[in-house]
Design an enzyme around this catalytic site. Structure first.
Site, PDB file in Angstrom:
ATOM      1  N   CYS A 112      26.379  38.087  34.076  1.00  0.00           N
ATOM      2  CA  CYS A 112      26.632  38.981  33.194  1.00  0.00           C
ATOM      3  C   CYS A 112      25.794  39.175  32.272  1.00  0.00           C
ATOM      4  O   CYS A 112      25.517  40.133  31.376  1.00  0.00           O
ATOM      5  CB  CYS A 112      28.166  38.968  32.968  1.00  0.00           C
ATOM      6  SG  CYS A 112      29.160  38.803  34.317  1.00  0.00           S
ATOM      7  N   HIS A 254      28.704  42.616  26.328  1.00  0.00           N
ATOM      8  CA  HIS A 254      29.264  42.831  27.619  1.00  0.00           C
ATOM      9  C   HIS A 254      30.666  42.935  27.790  1.00  0.00           C
ATOM     10  O   HIS A 254      31.442  42.422  27.045  1.00  0.00           O
ATOM     11  CB  HIS A 254      28.967  41.442  28.270  1.00  0.00           C
ATOM     12  CG  HIS A 254      29.375  40.976  29.753  1.00  0.00           C
ATOM     13  ND1 HIS A 254      29.351  41.869  30.704  1.00  0.00           N
ATOM     14  CD2 HIS A 254      30.307  40.098  30.155  1.00  0.00           C
ATOM     15  CE1 HIS A 254      29.861  41.645  31.799  1.00  0.00           C
ATOM     16  NE2 HIS A 254      30.354  40.695  31.495  1.00  0.00           N
ATOM     17  N   ASN A 284      34.617  45.094  34.315  1.00  0.00           N
ATOM     18  CA  ASN A 284      33.569  44.189  34.177  1.00  0.00           C
ATOM     19  C   ASN A 284      32.690  44.718  35.267  1.00  0.00           C
ATOM     20  O   ASN A 284      32.424  44.208  36.522  1.00  0.00           O
ATOM     21  CB  ASN A 284      33.868  42.716  34.271  1.00  0.00           C
ATOM     22  CG  ASN A 284      32.616  41.982  34.007  1.00  0.00           C
ATOM     23  OD1 ASN A 284      31.672  42.191  34.087  1.00  0.00           O
ATOM     24  ND2 ASN A 284      33.173  40.398  33.949  1.00  0.00           N
TER      25      ASN A 284
HETATM   26  O1  UT7 Z   1      32.090  38.316  32.845  1.00  0.00           O
HETATM   27  C1  UT7 Z   1      31.678  37.103  32.967  1.00  0.00           C
HETATM   28  C2  UT7 Z   1      32.583  36.576  32.126  1.00  0.00           C
HETATM   29  N1  UT7 Z   1      33.895  36.591  32.314  1.00  0.00           N
HETATM   30  C3  UT7 Z   1      34.922  36.777  31.390  1.00  0.00           C
HETATM   31  O2  UT7 Z   1      34.617  36.600  30.279  1.00  0.00           O
HETATM   32  C4  UT7 Z   1      36.429  36.742  31.965  1.00  0.00           C
HETATM   33  C5  UT7 Z   1      37.165  35.820  31.171  1.00  0.00           C
HETATM   34  N2  UT7 Z   1      38.583  35.761  31.195  1.00  0.00           N
HETATM   35  C6  UT7 Z   1      39.419  36.591  31.023  1.00  0.00           C
HETATM   36  O3  UT7 Z   1      38.921  37.736  30.814  1.00  0.00           O
HETATM   37  C7  UT7 Z   1      40.959  36.259  31.215  1.00  0.00           C
HETATM   38  O4  UT7 Z   1      41.031  34.938  31.225  1.00  0.00           O
HETATM   39  C8  UT7 Z   1      41.677  36.994  32.279  1.00  0.00           C
HETATM   40  C9  UT7 Z   1      41.747  38.224  32.102  1.00  0.00           C
HETATM   41  C10 UT7 Z   1      40.800  36.481  33.668  1.00  0.00           C
HETATM   42  C11 UT7 Z   1      43.073  36.479  32.436  1.00  0.00           C
HETATM   43  O5  UT7 Z   1      43.827  36.480  31.414  1.00  0.00           O
HETATM   44  P1  UT7 Z   1      44.564  35.214  30.855  1.00  0.00           P
HETATM   45  O6  UT7 Z   1      45.212  35.732  29.509  1.00  0.00           O
HETATM   46  O7  UT7 Z   1      43.421  33.843  30.543  1.00  0.00           O
HETATM   47  O8  UT7 Z   1      45.710  34.838  31.995  1.00  0.00           O
HETATM   48  P2  UT7 Z   1      45.965  33.366  32.610  1.00  0.00           P
HETATM   49  O9  UT7 Z   1      44.913  33.140  33.834  1.00  0.00           O
HETATM   50  O10 UT7 Z   1      46.163  32.439  31.724  1.00  0.00           O
HETATM   51  O11 UT7 Z   1      46.922  33.861  33.532  1.00  0.00           O
HETATM   52  C12 UT7 Z   1      48.413  33.923  32.766  1.00  0.00           C
HETATM   53  C13 UT7 Z   1      49.663  34.314  33.897  1.00  0.00           C
HETATM   54  C14 UT7 Z   1      49.464  33.470  34.964  1.00  0.00           C
HETATM   55  O12 UT7 Z   1      50.726  33.105  35.681  1.00  0.00           O
HETATM   56  P3  UT7 Z   1      51.518  31.938  34.959  1.00  0.00           P
HETATM   57  O13 UT7 Z   1      51.090  30.798  35.612  1.00  0.00           O
HETATM   58  O14 UT7 Z   1      51.575  31.881  33.551  1.00  0.00           O
HETATM   59  O15 UT7 Z   1      53.087  32.183  35.592  1.00  0.00           O
HETATM   60  C15 UT7 Z   1      48.613  33.961  36.196  1.00  0.00           C
HETATM   61  O16 UT7 Z   1      49.046  33.949  37.566  1.00  0.00           O
HETATM   62  O17 UT7 Z   1      49.027  35.605  34.449  1.00  0.00           O
HETATM   63  C16 UT7 Z   1      49.066  35.585  35.747  1.00  0.00           C
HETATM   64  N3  UT7 Z   1      48.123  36.798  36.386  1.00  0.00           N
HETATM   65  C17 UT7 Z   1      48.456  37.827  36.702  1.00  0.00           C
HETATM   66  N4  UT7 Z   1      49.492  38.451  36.648  1.00  0.00           N
HETATM   67  C18 UT7 Z   1      49.492  39.864  36.872  1.00  0.00           C
HETATM   68  C19 UT7 Z   1      46.769  36.405  36.576  1.00  0.00           C
HETATM   69  N5  UT7 Z   1      46.179  37.487  37.216  1.00  0.00           N
HETATM   70  C20 UT7 Z   1      47.265  38.437  37.227  1.00  0.00           C
HETATM   71  C21 UT7 Z   1      47.362  39.658  37.532  1.00  0.00           C
HETATM   72  N6  UT7 Z   1      48.508  40.312  37.423  1.00  0.00           N
HETATM   73  N7  UT7 Z   1      46.170  40.346  38.032  1.00  0.00           N
END
Ligand code: UT7
Length: 327
Positions: A112, A254, A284
């Site tokens: 990225c 980004h 993204n």
């Molecule tokens: O471009 C390169 C760099 N990349 C980035 O910068 C991406 C960086 N990361 C992010 O943008 C975020 O971490 C994400 C959007 C990927 C995830 O958001 P988050 O607030 O960090 O969520 P999480 O991974 O901590 O997940 C929270 C909950 C989990 O459920 P439990 O364990 O709390 O029950 C996940 O299983 O959300 C759940 N979850 C979803 N639920 C519905 C994860 N993906 C989804 C989904 N829909 N698509």
């Protein structure tokens, strides 16, 4: 002599994939995606539309803005993690499609952070070699080809696109690039990577059956490091350019997550009105995202000639960097 960016162009495929479409594919919902990421829809290339096709379209638009022709290009550099083929480079495919016969061509990848790395790379190459008078840099990704459509942690995030820049050596002194800082930390590579497809884990039937050809990401670990790294590198590049954040007209980060973009702007004390984002409609797009955002902002008249732009990006590698441009 100055190395100037004289043209910019972008391209997104026609097909729109909305959050509601994704609800039918994986266990997710529009509300989760919108509130956690800011994304509402993304573009997906067709099966026969490759990275080089998208790069070609963006390049043609950038060439048109620059008032240049493809056969004038001396150098074509592509930032991508999704080249059409392992050999030759996607840049060589773009050269053929554009009819840019005499250009040197190669791909590099900084995930990225591709555009930010590429702007420093192309500026330095043009400064150091008299041969390069006109160059094309494209950040271009067909991320849909490396997305695991059954993994809700990643498949809601990515989109396909291209963002192109035309560089020219001009008689007028001063470069478009005022300062640049690029960095990496290979130790954390497993937070965001594609395990299969290289010589370590080739695409054997067994590896493909294990989905090793797809992107894997530990999202919340990447999130925290992304914010800190981008903010620190912005401070570094501002210092290198002897500028303060209030001297910046536009922050163009980004486009990975609205919460990351918000946190970076807030920590740099750059007001929201000066932060450019089109994440909601494209997701993204990795190396394409900054070119795509800047192209839209420049064509809409938001970004004007003479504006000071702060670009910042973070991606797999881990790689990151920031640059300041005088547009
Ligand atoms: O471009 C390169 C760099 N990349 C980035 O910068 C991406 C960086 N990361 C992010 O943008 C975020 O971490 C994400 C959007 C990927 C995830 O958001 P988050 O607030 O960090 O969520 P999480 O991974 O901590 O997940 C929270 C909950 C989990 O459920 P439990 O364990 O709390 O029950 C996940 O299983 O959300 C759940 N979850 C979803 N639920 C519905 C994860 N993906 C989804 C989904 N829909 N698509």
């Amino acid at each position: 002599m100055g190395i100037k960016i004289v043209g910019i162009g972008s391209y997104v495929p026609e097909r729109v994939l909305t959050n509601f479409d994704l609800e039918k594919i994986v266990d997710t919902n529009d509300e989760w995606i919108r509130t956690r990421t800011g994304i509402q829809e993304r573009r997906i290339a067709s099966d026969t539309e490759y990275t080089s096709d998208m790069a070609e379209m963006a390049a043609r638009r950038a060439l048109e803005m620059a008032g240049s022709f493809a056969d004038q290009l001396d150098l074509i550099v592509l930032a991508t993690v999704t080249p059409d083929t392992r050999l030759p480079s996607a840049a060589c495919h773009v050269q053929r499609k554009l009819g840019a016969r005499s250009a040197a061509c190669f791909d590099f990848q900084a995930a990225c952070a591709g555009s930010v790395y590429g702007i420093e790379l192309v500026t330095a190459m043009m400064k150091n070699n008299r041969k390069y008078k006109k160059a094309l840099l494209v950040g271009c990704e067909k991320l849909s080809s490396v997305t695991n459509w059954s993994d809700r942690n990643t498949c809601v995030l990515f989109g396909d696109a291209a963002g192109a820049f035309i560089f020219e050596k001009t008689k007028e002194s001063g470069d478009t690039l005022l300062a640049s800082v690029i960095s990496a930390n290979g130790a954390d590579y497993e937070m965001l990577w594609i395990p299969g497809g290289g010589c370590q884990l080739p695409l054997t039937k067994e590896n493909v059956d294990s989905n090793l050809q797809y992107i894997r990401m530990e999202g919340n670990k990447v999130f925290k490091i992304a914010v800190t790294s981008m903010v620190n590198s912005c401070h570094e590049v501002l210092e290198a350019a002897h500028l303060k954040s209030e001297d910046i007209d536009w922050l163009i980060p980004h486009q990975a997550n609205m919460r990351i973009i918000g946190a970076v702007g807030e920590r740099l004390k750059i007001p929201t009105e000066k932060v450019i984002s089109n994440l909601w409609k494209y997701g993204n797009t990795s190396a394409a995202s900054i070119g795509l955002a800047l192209d839209e902002a420049a064509r809409s008249g938001k970004v004007k000639k003479g504006d000071r732009l702060l670009l910042t990006a973070f991606g797999g590698g881990m790689t990151w960097g920031s640059s300041i441009l005088r547009w």
